[in-house]
Design a protein around this motif. Structure first.
Motif, PDB file in Angstrom:
ATOM      1  N   HIS A   1     -17.763  -8.497 -15.768  1.00  0.00           N
ATOM      2  CA  HIS A   1     -18.269  -9.618 -14.976  1.00  0.00           C
ATOM      3  C   HIS A   1     -17.415  -9.893 -13.740  1.00  0.00           C
ATOM      4  CE1 HIS A   1     -20.769 -10.202 -18.422  1.00  0.00           C
ATOM      5  NE2 HIS A   1     -19.703 -10.312 -19.186  1.00  0.00           N
TER       6      HIS A   1
ATOM      7  N   TYR B   1     -25.495  -7.284 -30.538  1.00  0.00           N
ATOM      8  CA  TYR B   1     -24.531  -7.676 -29.505  1.00  0.00           C
ATOM      9  C   TYR B   1     -23.566  -8.745 -30.050  1.00  0.00           C
ATOM     10  CZ  TYR B   1     -22.563  -9.785 -25.372  1.00  0.00           C
ATOM     11  OH  TYR B   1     -21.671 -10.292 -24.469  1.00  0.00           O
TER      12      TYR B   1
ATOM     13  N   HIS C   1     -25.370 -11.682 -20.338  1.00  0.00           N
ATOM     14  CA  HIS C   1     -26.168 -10.488 -20.648  1.00  0.00           C
ATOM     15  C   HIS C   1     -27.484 -10.961 -21.269  1.00  0.00           C
ATOM     16  CE1 HIS C   1     -22.562  -7.999 -20.197  1.00  0.00           C
ATOM     17  NE2 HIS C   1     -21.926  -8.793 -21.049  1.00  0.00           N
TER      18      HIS C   1
ATOM     19  N   HIS D   1     -15.680 -14.575 -26.052  1.00  0.00           N
ATOM     20  CA  HIS D   1     -15.182 -13.391 -26.654  1.00  0.00           C
ATOM     21  C   HIS D   1     -13.687 -13.116 -26.405  1.00  0.00           C
ATOM     22  CE1 HIS D   1     -15.456  -8.795 -25.515  1.00  0.00           C
ATOM     23  NE2 HIS D   1     -14.965  -8.888 -26.720  1.00  0.00           N
TER      24      HIS D   1
ATOM     25  N   GLU E   1     -13.745 -10.843 -18.161  1.00  0.00           N
ATOM     26  CA  GLU E   1     -13.762  -9.443 -18.574  1.00  0.00           C
ATOM     27  C   GLU E   1     -14.312  -8.628 -17.404  1.00  0.00           C
ATOM     28  OE1 GLU E   1     -15.471  -8.781 -22.443  1.00  0.00           O
ATOM     29  OE2 GLU E   1     -14.741  -6.720 -22.503  1.00  0.00           O
TER      30      GLU E   1
ATOM     31  N   HIS F   1     -15.885 -16.080 -17.792  1.00  0.00           N
ATOM     32  CA  HIS F   1     -15.342 -15.018 -18.650  1.00  0.00           C
ATOM     33  C   HIS F   1     -14.733 -13.942 -17.757  1.00  0.00           C
ATOM     34  CE1 HIS F   1     -14.711 -12.312 -21.844  1.00  0.00           C
ATOM     35  NE2 HIS F   1     -15.898 -11.767 -21.937  1.00  0.00           N
TER      36      HIS F   1
HETATM   37 FE1  FEO Z   1     -16.978 -10.106 -23.073  1.00  0.00          FE
HETATM   38 FE2  FEO Z   1     -19.757  -9.299 -21.204  1.00  0.00          FE
HETATM   39  O1  FEO Z   1     -17.947  -9.474 -21.569  1.00  0.00           O
END
Ligand code: FEO
Length: 401
Positions: A85, A197, A228, A148, A82, A80
């Motif tokens: 991360h 979340y 996470h 996501h 983003e 991912h």
């Molecule tokens: Fe969609 Fe933890 O980043």
């Protein structure tokens, strides 16, 4: 000082916690910080699965250098892209200039948009079902677009039977030493933040999440390692089954969320009376929220959980009370469906909020309004009391069906 945990054969957690952060994505309130998970596998080649947020960069880099000792880091799989991360990747490149970043075409595109100093020759592009070996460990990649971001994917380690699940199966909140879900006694509290979340971060993309779950069903999975929250090594179906419901917009329980927007407390009194009226009829686990004092992320999460929603709002400047509008627009934005609503409007001279709430509810798929829609002018009257009784009867009947 390093802080790492060996969680399976050759597999190490090298992440960390940020307890100073107050808003995730500068939007969602955090009561207990945030965990950023990252994993290293020491094989014939060394490989990192995802990075962390820059807030915990120093801890992360110490963890990596301690674990690798005099070895170099050969590969990074980016599940991912983003920045929570990936914002340490350029620092990693300075330490390990030959590192290769592995991701799909979109991942590499985004990587080089965010971190323009990372050269193309330091990247490897993979696609759905491709495999990659570091020696003993063979990895298979499964795309999970929009769970996501569009580039999101998950990686399966065929040797340990571990799925590195990116944002899926994660949670808000820092880890409290206990990295595994089976080491937490207060599972309800954990689930509550895992729900908040998922619903707020990924909730819009239910269909895509169900697609990912279908792919996972074909695999033998012993452990889920999200980016996470805790690692799952027991009772994996517990979280997967919750994801099935959330992603399908199916409620977990037959109960009611009451959300009200009230300036002087008169709409609040009616919302409270409805909650008490439902309770008198035997409805359990009702949740009442003031949209002005509870962040909408918590209310959205409860709307995902429950089957029925009572919306009670005053009219403000001939429009819907702003915080109620924010909640409803956010609920629509997260593709909410399959719920039953009840509506109470208040307006001292020209009530508008009922019509406006109805219009917003009608945008959501497979919703129903349970009547009567109650109109109040300033304060509740004897007639309002009768309407509340009828509404509570009707909601109770609907819950019992
Ligand atoms: Fe969609 Fe933890 O980043």
């Amino acid at each position: 000082m390093h802080n790492i945990i060996n969680i399976a054969e050759d597999l190490y957690w090298v992440g960390g916690n940020d307890r100073r952060i107050k808003l995730f994505e500068n939007l969602f309130p955090l009561e207990n910080g945030m965990a950023y998970n990252s994993y290293v596998i020491l094989d014939q080649k060394t490989i990192l699965l995802d990075g962390v947020d820059s807030a915990i960069k120093n801890q992360f880099l110490e963890n990596i250098s301690y674990l690798l000792q005099d070895r170099k880091l050969d590969y990074v799989i980016i599940n991912h892209m983003e920045p929570d991360h990936c914002s340490v990747f350029f620092d990693l490149m300075i330490l390990y200039p030959e590192i290769k970043f592995i991701g799909n075409k979109k991942t590499i595109e985004l990587l080089r948009q965010f971190y323009r100093n990372i050269p193309l020759e330091n990247t490897i592009v993979i696609k759905e079902n491709d495999t990659f070996s570091t020696g003993k460990h063979n990895f298979t990649f499964y795309m999970a677009p929009m769970v996501h971001w569009p580039e999101t994917m998950v990686t399966y380690d065929n040797y340990n039977k571990v799925i590195f699940s990116a944002d899926a199966f994660g949670s808000f909140g820092a880890l409290n030493g206990n990295i595994f879900h089976d080491m937490i006694d207060d599972k309800e509290q954990y689930l509550s933040e895992a729900r908040r979340y998922y619903t707020n971060i990924v909730g819009k993309y239910g269909a895509q999440t169900l697609n990912l779950i279908k792919k996972l069903e074909t695999l033998e999975v012993n452990m889920i390692c999200p980016l996470h929250g805790v690692v799952w090594r027991e009772n994996l179906t517990e979280i997967i089954d919750k994801y099935r419901l959330w992603a399908a917009y199916e409620p977990e329980e037959n109960s009611v969320v009451v959300a009200y927007g009230s300036v002087y407390g008169n709409t609040e009194v009616i919302a409270e009376k409805i909650a008490f009226g439902l309770s008198k009829r035997g409805v359990k686990n009702i949740k009442v929220f003031d949209v002005s004092t509870t962040h909408y992320s918590y209310i959205l999460s409860e709307i995902f959980k429950k089957s029925h929603v009572v919306l009670a709002s005053c009219t403000y400047s001939n429009d819907l009370f702003m915080n109620m509008e924010v909640l409803l627009k956010d609920t629509i934005a997260h593709s909410m469906a399959n719920r039953k609503f009840a509506i109470v409007e208040n307006g001292s001279w020209a009530p508008q909020s009922g019509k406006l709430m109805k219009a917003l509810v009608s945008i959501m798929k497979n919703t129903e309004i349970i009547g009567p829609v109650i109109t109040v002018k300033s304060t509740g009257s004897c007639e309002t009391e009768c309407e509340i009784e009828t509404l509570c009867d009707n909601i109770y009947a609907s819950l019992s069906n």
